[in-house]
Design a protein around this motif. Structure first.
Motif, PDB file in Angstrom:
ATOM      1  N   LEU A 671     -10.077 -11.924 -35.271  1.00 59.62           N
ATOM      2  CA  LEU A 671     -11.485 -12.106 -35.648  1.00 59.62           C
ATOM      3  C   LEU A 671     -12.165 -10.755 -35.835  1.00 59.62           C
ATOM      4  CD1 LEU A 671     -13.917 -14.098 -36.000  1.00 59.62           C
ATOM      5  CD2 LEU A 671     -14.413 -13.661 -33.582  1.00 59.62           C
ATOM      6  N   LEU A 672     -11.944  -9.833 -34.923  1.00 56.55           N
ATOM      7  CA  LEU A 672     -12.597  -8.529 -35.020  1.00 56.55           C
ATOM      8  C   LEU A 672     -12.128  -7.778 -36.260  1.00 56.55           C
ATOM      9  CD1 LEU A 672     -12.434  -7.415 -31.270  1.00 56.55           C
ATOM     10  CD2 LEU A 672     -14.355  -8.431 -32.490  1.00 56.55           C
ATOM     11  N   ASP A 673     -10.846  -7.892 -36.585  1.00 57.50           N
ATOM     12  CA  ASP A 673     -10.329  -7.196 -37.770  1.00 57.50           C
ATOM     13  C   ASP A 673     -10.892  -7.798 -39.053  1.00 57.50           C
ATOM     14  OD1 ASP A 673      -8.866  -5.502 -36.184  1.00 57.50           O
ATOM     15  OD2 ASP A 673      -7.023  -6.693 -36.304  1.00 57.50           O
ATOM     16  N   ALA A 674     -11.147  -9.113 -39.047  1.00 60.03           N
ATOM     17  CA  ALA A 674     -11.677  -9.759 -40.246  1.00 60.03           C
ATOM     18  C   ALA A 674     -13.179  -9.504 -40.410  1.00 60.03           C
ATOM     19  CB  ALA A 674     -11.401 -11.268 -40.187  1.00 60.03           C
ATOM     20  N   VAL A 675     -13.917  -9.574 -39.324  1.00 62.50           N
ATOM     21  CA  VAL A 675     -15.371  -9.388 -39.397  1.00 62.50           C
ATOM     22  C   VAL A 675     -15.738  -7.913 -39.504  1.00 62.50           C
ATOM     23  CG1 VAL A 675     -17.546  -9.762 -38.160  1.00 62.50           C
ATOM     24  CG2 VAL A 675     -15.777 -11.525 -38.130  1.00 62.50           C
TER      25      VAL A 675
END
Length: 740
Positions: A671-675
């Motif tokens: 999630l952090l890498d995508a957002v």
């Protein structure tokens, strides 16, 4: 003399607005400077410096007596004595421990603790307790009760939660008989108003429910059920009037001068009532004011009416400079000053009902600037409520309650009188409840300094005697208060507030003409953050209507305050990931994939259809303003996060509300890498039992150079979406009591 006293008082009042206390060298310098100026013509400045120095030294002593940072969050065994009356309700006993000792550390002289599922705890007992200690801290929001200021004013150096305990010694001391008397009062059949009787006789408000306090606040009658200067002064006045009446009718012994006897009897009655109330700071303040007023009446009437008021201010502040942190200090002295202003300038003789009506009108109008400055709700039904309730309580209930308490040792007599007093209180509360429902209290928006000064000047002009020229212009200065423009974000931008509600969540998103609330904070028994924190903050920010209320899911820490918010504000749509589990009063609709625009700000909602529990069912909201985005994620876990990644929604955002308060099962690397957020917002309670945010999650943020904005450390957090600016923590508004 008056000039010197006034300068000393002003010097001590100044600490109320200090962002930080002066360092020791500065304080010593100011104190020496004040002493040097005393013999000179600049003695008022010298007095001001001395008053300021004493207040700062007293405040520093209170700060130095706080729990040290290395003990914050630790559990220690300590031994101490229970002081005051323990407050037991809904399975939790809250009380204060004085002179606590521990073999492992130095502790503050006064600690306030909470004990869940506790045994019977009595005032005056000595206990050995295992306590998880915390530094004094409370939520910091645009508008809510300042718990930290209250703790410092009470000189409470730490709070804590009791894990285990052992009684070492039975109760002794003066507080023991107060506790026993409270038990007797609460055992009386008084139409369910036993708690109100205990409040009137002993100053113990623990028997009043949250609904009772709300009614009293909405009708401006809180002062009637809290032992204050009004009650102490009333009893003193009745005793003084008794002796004066006997002397006027020729029934007083001529060998005894009636005036000193009347003053002495009145003072004795006031001090006795104060002892019943435990001589807490407000009661001490009332007794000092009564004593000085009686002394003035006996010997010093020729010096005018302002001198007793100034002397009372000086004595109260000299004994406890931190009284300035309590709203009651300002309201009590403000009320007395208003009465002096109103009645000292009158012409002719008023009947008693004219005097009472004039006093209530003056209180409502005259205290308006103070109420606005202190952020307190204003009751427009107050004049009518007090016109009826003041004589009802003062002339009927209080005398009956005190007489019944005095006669409790006589079987059946005291109980009957208290039963009658309880019936009168029940009738009063019934009427006040109807009035509160018709005219709820009003909370002003935050006013600039110049607008507040105009309001204060307008009120002062209206309170002047009728013959004063241009008196009516005061109304023109007051009217803008009702129409003062609310600060709103420009079109294309949004104001996002993550409120400090402890271990829970409440986020306000406001555009130019619309407002959305995402979650409403938790509710713990009678303590409802929706009512105590969220609603006052929304009103202070100028929100009078919610276009949409989104409750992510039905867990208490997100939905507990929703009903209170819906009762306090007009709410349009209610949407939730678990609508079927919410109160039927909310009439919530299911969260579905949807998109809309308010004032050129785009909103999108999403919910995972494959959710297997409440956390996964959280309704997620994406807000975009001027190309800047924020994700509001509820309590979704790693599995739901992956479903969000597969949803096809635009994921990149500058801000991310940490899912599930930063729990280990959320905020996945994927999630952090995508957002790719630049900052995450964490809403949680300090030292919460769940360990949020988890160290592994914080490490994920750290390695990606994501800054963390934490409500437990920064208070309420504001983000101006669409400006690409930095977040602002409400705790950054410095106050000296928040230094440590």
């Amino acid at each position: 003399m008056r000039t010197a006293i006034l300068a000393l008082v002003i010097g001590m009042l100044l600490i109320r607005w200090l962002p930080a206390l002066p360092t020791s060298p500065w304080l010593w310098g100011l104190g020496l400077g004040g002493l040097v100026l005393l013999p000179l013509r600049l003695y008022p400045l010298g007095c001001l410096l001395l008053g300021f120095t004493w207040a700062c030294l007293s405040a520093q002593m209170a700060l130095d007596d706080r729990l040290s940072a290395d003990l914050d969050g630790r559990t220690l065994w300590l031994q101490g004595r229970v002081v005051g009356l323990p407050d037991a309700r809904e399975g939790v006993v809250r009380f204060e421990v004085a002179d606590a000792e521990s073999r492992r550390a130095m502790l503050p002289s006064l600690i306030r603790v909470a004990w869940y599922d506790a045994p019977l705890v009595r005032a005056g007992e000595t206990w050995r307790l295992a306590v998880r200690l915390r530094q004094p801290q409370g939520g910091v929001n645009p508008q809510s009760f300042d718990y930290e200021a209250w703790l410092l004013a009470q000189r409470i150096g730490a709070t804590g939660t009791v894990k285990s305990g052992q009684r070492l010694a039975a109760a002794d001391g003066a507080s023991t008989w107060r506790d026993q008397l409270r038990a007797r009062l609460l055992a009386v059949d008084a139409f369910g108003r036993e708690g109100a009787l205990a409040a009137l006789v002993l100053g113990d408000g623990s028997g009043l429910s949250t609904a009772d306090w709300r009614v009293l606040q909405d009708t401006g009658t809180v002062h009637l059920l809290v032992i204050s200067g009004q009650h102490i002064g009333l009893l003193a006045g009745l005793l003084y009037g008794l002796v004066a009446g006997l002397a006027r009718w020729g029934l007083w012994p001529r060998a005894l001068p009636w005036l000193p006897c009347a003053c002495l009897l009145a003072l004795t009655g006031a001090l006795t009532y104060g002892a019943l109330a435990g001589f807490e700071v407000p009661v001490q303040r009332a007794c000092v004011m009564v004593a000085l007023a009686l002394l003035w009446r006996w010997r010093f009437r020729h010096l005018g009416v302002t001198l007793p008021l100034l002397l009372a201010l000086l004595v109260v502040l000299s004994l406890e400079p931190l009284a300035v942190l309590q709203p009651g200090f300002w309201l009590s002295f403000g009320a007395v000053a208003l009465l002096v202003l109103i009645f000292s300038g009158r012409l002719g003789v008023w009947r008693w009902w004219q005097s009472l009506g004039r006093a209530q009108w003056a209180m409502t109008l005259g205290l308006l600037p103070l109420m606005v400055a202190l952020g307190l709700p204003v009751s427009f039904s107050g004049p009518l409520a007090n016109l009826l309730a003041v004589p009802w309580v003062g002339l009927l209930v209080v005398p009956l309650a005190l007489l019944g308490t005095l006669l409790l040792p006589i079987p059946g007599v005291g109980e009957s009188i208290l039963w009658l007093a309880g019936g009168l209180l029940a009738l009063l509360f019934h009427g006040l409840t109807l009035l509160a429902a018709a005219v709820p209290a009003w909370l002003s928006v935050d006013l600039p300094v110049m607008a507040w000064l105009a309001l204060a000047l307008g009120v002062f002009m209206l309170l002047l005697p009728g013959g004063v020229p241009l008196r009516g212009l005061g109304l023109a200065l007051i009217l803008p208060l009702a129409f003062w423009p609310v600060s709103r974000p420009p079109v294309g931008q949004a104001e996002v507030w993550v409120l400090d509600v402890g271990q829970g969540l409440a986020v306000l998103v406001r555009t130019r003409e619309h407002a959305l609330l995402y979650d409403a904070g938790p509710r713990f028994g009678e303590f409802d953050t929706g009512e105590r924190i969220v609603l006052p903050s929304l009103r202070q920010l100028g929100v009078r209507h919610l276009d949409r209320l989104v409750i992510s899911h039905a867990d208490n820490d997100h939905a507990g305050g929703a009903v209170a918010v819906a009762h306090g504000l007009r709410v349009g749509d209610v949407v939730s990931g678990e609508p079927q589990k919410l109160s039927a009063e909310l009439a919530a609709q299911p969260c579905e994939a949807n998109a809309w625009s308010w004032d050129q700000v785009v909103f999108r909602t999403w919910r995972w259809d494959g959710a297997r529990d409440g956390n996964q069912a959280s309704c997620v909201v994406l807000v975009e303003a001027g190309g800047e985005r924020i994700w509001l994620t509820g309590d979704i876990d790693v599995v739901a996060e992956q479903a969000l990644l597969d949803s096809g929604l635009p994921l990149a955002a500058r801000w991310l509300l940490a899912p599930h308060h930063g729990s280990r099962t959320s905020s996945s690397a994927a999630l952090l890498d995508a957002v790719q957020p630049q900052a995450v917002l964490v809403s949680r309670g300090r030292h919460n039992a769940f360990g949020h945010p988890h160290p592994e999650v914080l490490e994920r943020f750290r390695v990606r150079d994501i800054s963390v904005q934490d409500t437990a450390l920064q208070g309420a957090i504001r983000v101006d979406l669409g400006t690409f600016g930095a977040a602002q923590g409400w705790r950054e508004q410095r106050r000296f009591w928040r230094e440590k």
